[in-house]
Design a protein around this motif. Structure first.
Motif, PDB file in Angstrom:
ATOM      1  N   PRO A 144       0.821  -1.213   0.000  1.00 40.73           N
ATOM      2  CA  PRO A 144       0.000   0.000   0.000  1.00 40.73           C
ATOM      3  C   PRO A 144       0.853   1.260   0.000  1.00 40.73           C
ATOM      4  O   PRO A 144       1.868   1.333   0.698  1.00 40.73           O
ATOM      5  CB  PRO A 144      -0.804  -0.114   1.304  1.00 40.73           C
ATOM      6  CG  PRO A 144      -0.735  -1.548   1.692  1.00 40.73           C
ATOM      7  CD  PRO A 144       0.580  -2.050   1.187  1.00 40.73           C
ATOM      8  N   LEU A 145       0.446   2.231  -0.788  1.00 34.99           N
ATOM      9  CA  LEU A 145       1.146   3.509  -0.845  1.00 34.99           C
ATOM     10  C   LEU A 145       0.384   4.558  -0.048  1.00 34.99           C
ATOM     11  O   LEU A 145      -0.849   4.508   0.031  1.00 34.99           O
ATOM     12  CB  LEU A 145       1.278   3.974  -2.304  1.00 34.99           C
ATOM     13  CG  LEU A 145       2.233   3.160  -3.172  1.00 34.99           C
ATOM     14  CD1 LEU A 145       2.060   3.518  -4.641  1.00 34.99           C
ATOM     15  CD2 LEU A 145       3.677   3.385  -2.736  1.00 34.99           C
ATOM     16  N   PRO A 146       1.078   5.511   0.533  1.00 36.02           N
ATOM     17  CA  PRO A 146       0.388   6.579   1.271  1.00 36.02           C
ATOM     18  C   PRO A 146      -0.370   7.498   0.326  1.00 36.02           C
ATOM     19  O   PRO A 146      -0.081   7.560  -0.874  1.00 36.02           O
ATOM     20  CB  PRO A 146       1.535   7.319   1.976  1.00 36.02           C
ATOM     21  CG  PRO A 146       2.747   7.007   1.179  1.00 36.02           C
ATOM     22  CD  PRO A 146       2.549   5.640   0.594  1.00 36.02           C
ATOM     23  N   TYR A 147      -1.357   8.207   0.885  1.00 38.85           N
ATOM     24  CA  TYR A 147      -2.102   9.171   0.095  1.00 38.85           C
ATOM     25  C   TYR A 147      -1.134  10.155  -0.562  1.00 38.85           C
ATOM     26  O   TYR A 147      -0.175  10.611   0.052  1.00 38.85           O
ATOM     27  CB  TYR A 147      -3.074   9.946   0.971  1.00 38.85           C
ATOM     28  CG  TYR A 147      -4.196   9.109   1.554  1.00 38.85           C
ATOM     29  CD1 TYR A 147      -4.807   8.112   0.795  1.00 38.85           C
ATOM     30  CD2 TYR A 147      -4.659   9.325   2.852  1.00 38.85           C
ATOM     31  CE1 TYR A 147      -5.841   7.348   1.324  1.00 38.85           C
ATOM     32  CE2 TYR A 147      -5.697   8.568   3.382  1.00 38.85           C
ATOM     33  CZ  TYR A 147      -6.291   7.573   2.618  1.00 38.85           C
ATOM     34  OH  TYR A 147      -7.321   6.821   3.136  1.00 38.85           O
ATOM     35  N   GLY A 148      -1.391  10.457  -1.820  1.00 38.67           N
ATOM     36  CA  GLY A 148      -0.558  11.413  -2.548  1.00 38.67           C
ATOM     37  C   GLY A 148       0.450  10.766  -3.472  1.00 38.67           C
ATOM     38  O   GLY A 148       1.061  11.449  -4.290  1.00 38.67           O
TER      39      GLY A 148
ATOM     40  N   LEU B 138      -4.578   8.809  -4.871  1.00 38.24           N
ATOM     41  CA  LEU B 138      -5.561   9.295  -3.911  1.00 38.24           C
ATOM     42  C   LEU B 138      -4.999  10.544  -3.239  1.00 38.24           C
ATOM     43  O   LEU B 138      -3.839  10.562  -2.819  1.00 38.24           O
ATOM     44  CB  LEU B 138      -5.891   8.229  -2.853  1.00 38.24           C
ATOM     45  CG  LEU B 138      -6.708   7.023  -3.321  1.00 38.24           C
ATOM     46  CD1 LEU B 138      -6.906   6.047  -2.166  1.00 38.24           C
ATOM     47  CD2 LEU B 138      -8.062   7.447  -3.884  1.00 38.24           C
ATOM     48  N   SER B 139      -5.792  11.570  -3.141  1.00 37.03           N
ATOM     49  CA  SER B 139      -5.360  12.854  -2.583  1.00 37.03           C
ATOM     50  C   SER B 139      -4.899  12.719  -1.132  1.00 37.03           C
ATOM     51  O   SER B 139      -5.385  11.872  -0.377  1.00 37.03           O
ATOM     52  CB  SER B 139      -6.515  13.854  -2.669  1.00 37.03           C
ATOM     53  OG  SER B 139      -6.297  14.958  -1.839  1.00 37.03           O
ATOM     54  N   LYS B 140      -3.978  13.589  -0.737  1.00 43.66           N
ATOM     55  CA  LYS B 140      -3.523  13.623   0.652  1.00 43.66           C
ATOM     56  C   LYS B 140      -4.647  14.039   1.598  1.00 43.66           C
ATOM     57  O   LYS B 140      -4.548  13.829   2.815  1.00 43.66           O
ATOM     58  CB  LYS B 140      -2.344  14.595   0.796  1.00 43.66           C
ATOM     59  CG  LYS B 140      -1.055  14.092   0.159  1.00 43.66           C
ATOM     60  CD  LYS B 140       0.087  15.078   0.375  1.00 43.66           C
ATOM     61  CE  LYS B 140       1.385  14.559  -0.234  1.00 43.66           C
ATOM     62  NZ  LYS B 140       2.503  15.516  -0.049  1.00 43.66           N
TER      63      LYS B 140
END
Length: 439
Positions: free
Chosen positions: A286-290, A318-320
């Motif tokens: 999984p990647l962090p938001y942004g 996905l936006s921060k």
């Protein structure tokens, strides 16, 4: 009479029950909402492990420990007979069955249980309701493909009639066809436009050339909803100027649900009520938001067929500002099979330089449409529709910009055609690479 809702109920889709559940989900507070998502994704995983032999063989585990260790499904995992993939208790006669468009290159037949499909329509109706659009009462101007065989053609026309829709074929984008469209808008009180992005953009260009505003011709028009193809910022501005109404961006997948819908605050809001959407890296982390990565989706309610950590084949961010309750899709970059592999080994999203070329090739309004094909690592072909061939000046400008944004030494060829080839559904694939990515 609410014919659209009635037809769903008549076919065994419990819409009212689905709408009640959707409302109950939306009324939860943030803490309960987060718990709801965790519980639903665990429950759907456990259900298919216990009741779907094919999914159990795919996953090779029977316990839920860490969500991130659950294997990612791909479309190729699903290219076997549907009956071999259905969960126990479901057969083709008691589920909703359809086929994906094949735009990813990996088409397959899928199924949803009837309650899951009812929830799909509950979500769609909820989102359209943000703009005061009702499937039972609002008249739709529909820009979609239509079967060309006699039986299929009249079947779709009948469905359109019962659903308060009038269909404009996307296979003829000539000015003569658009003149007929215009006359239909003059005589019909349409509430909204809905359909594929590229033909609607062409209709907007036609209106712009004529210096016409559709809202003045059809005063009942409230909105335009585009789907299935990329929506570029400049095209959106053109459509809003030519139509005189908001242009709303929709992102969905037939095998899943409505994935994201532009809300009245102009954010691309992801459906978190019936789906769990993740952005993963190439190693399934999984990647962090942004951060940009693969769009991977879990259908939280489909008991007939597993779509758990399903790689839809798209790349997005996905936006921060996202939360578990309200994820926001900042950007949809393109499909994973729309990646250009260059001679140096550099990789680039095909739609990136499609956009670069678009800013040059369409600046004078003469080129109606174009697509880009990568034939070899160094060779790109631009196929375009225009009355006259592109000037040498424009060809040099496009070549220079593509080399600036990609790399030098590329071969850019150009081919003028009278019209572009669309898929059977009417969609236009804007970039295609015929080069195998060996990574």
């Amino acid at each position: 009479m609410n014919i659209f809702n009635f037809s769903l109920r008549l076919n065994g889709f419990p819409l009212e029950k689905a709408r009640e559940e959707l409302a109950a989900i939306q009324e939860k507070n943030d803490r309960d909402y987060d718990a709801h998502i965790h519980d639903k994704r665990q429950a759907i995983f456990q259900y298919h492990i216990e009741h779907n032999p094919y999914y159990k063989s795919l996953v090779k585990t029977s316990s839920y420990n860490d969500w991130n260790t659950i294997p990612v499904m791909t479309k190729r995992d699903l290219q076997l007979p549907l009956n071999d993939r259905l969960t126990k208790g479901f057969i083709s006669k008691n589920v909703y069955v359809n086929k994906t468009s094949g735009s990813s290159g990996d088409p397959f037949i899928f199924a949803k249980d009837k309650y899951c499909h009812a929830l799909t329509w509950a979500v769609i109706q909820n989102r359209f309701g943000w703009y005061d659009l009702d499937f039972n009462t609002s008249k739709q101007a529909r820009f979609y493909g239509i079967p060309l065989d006699k039986k299929g053609y009249y079947k779709e026309r009948l469905k359109d009639s019962l659903s308060k829709r009038y269909r404009f074929s996307v296979f003829d984008l000539s000015d003569a066809a658009f003149e007929k469209h215009l006359n239909k808008f003059k005589s019909t009180a349409f509430d909204y436009i809905n359909g594929y992005t590229s033909p609607i953009v062409q209709f907007a260009k036609f209106l712009n050339r004529k210096q016409l505003n559709l809202k003045t011709i059809c005063p009942t028009l409230k909105a335009c909803v585009v789907t299935s193809e990329m929506l570029f910022h400049n095209d959106k501005l053109l459509m809003e100027s030519s139509f005189g109404v908001p242009v709303i961006n929709e992102y969905g997948a037939s095998e899943l649900d409505l994935i994201a819908f532009q809300n009245p605050d102009n954010d691309w809001q992801v459906n978190s009520e019936t789906l769990f959407v993740e952005i993963l890296d190439k190693d399934d982390n999984p990647l962090p938001y942004g951060e940009e990565g693969r769009v991977v989706i879990t259908s939280l309610y489909n008991k007939a067929h597993p779509f758990i950590r399903y790689d839809i084949g798209d790349i997005g961010i996905l936006s921060k500002q996202s939360t578990l309750r309200t994820p926001l899709l900042e950007k949809l970059v393109g499909r994973t099979n729309d990646i250009a592999v260059l001679p140096s080994g550099k990789r680039a999203a095909g739609l990136t330089f499609y956009y670069i070329t678009k800013s040059i090739i369409e600046d004078d309004g003469k080129v109606k449409e174009f697509v880009i094909e990568q034939l070899e690592k160094h060779h790109f072909k631009i196929i375009y529709v225009c009355n006259d061939p592109l000037s040498e000046e424009k060809i040099k400008a496009i070549t220079k910009e593509m080399e600036t944004y990609l790399e030098s030494g590329l071969t850019i060829s150009f081919e003028k055609q009278d019209h572009l080839k669309r898929s059977k559904s009417g969609k236009l694939k804007q970039f295609t690479s015929y080069v195998t990515d060996e990574r």
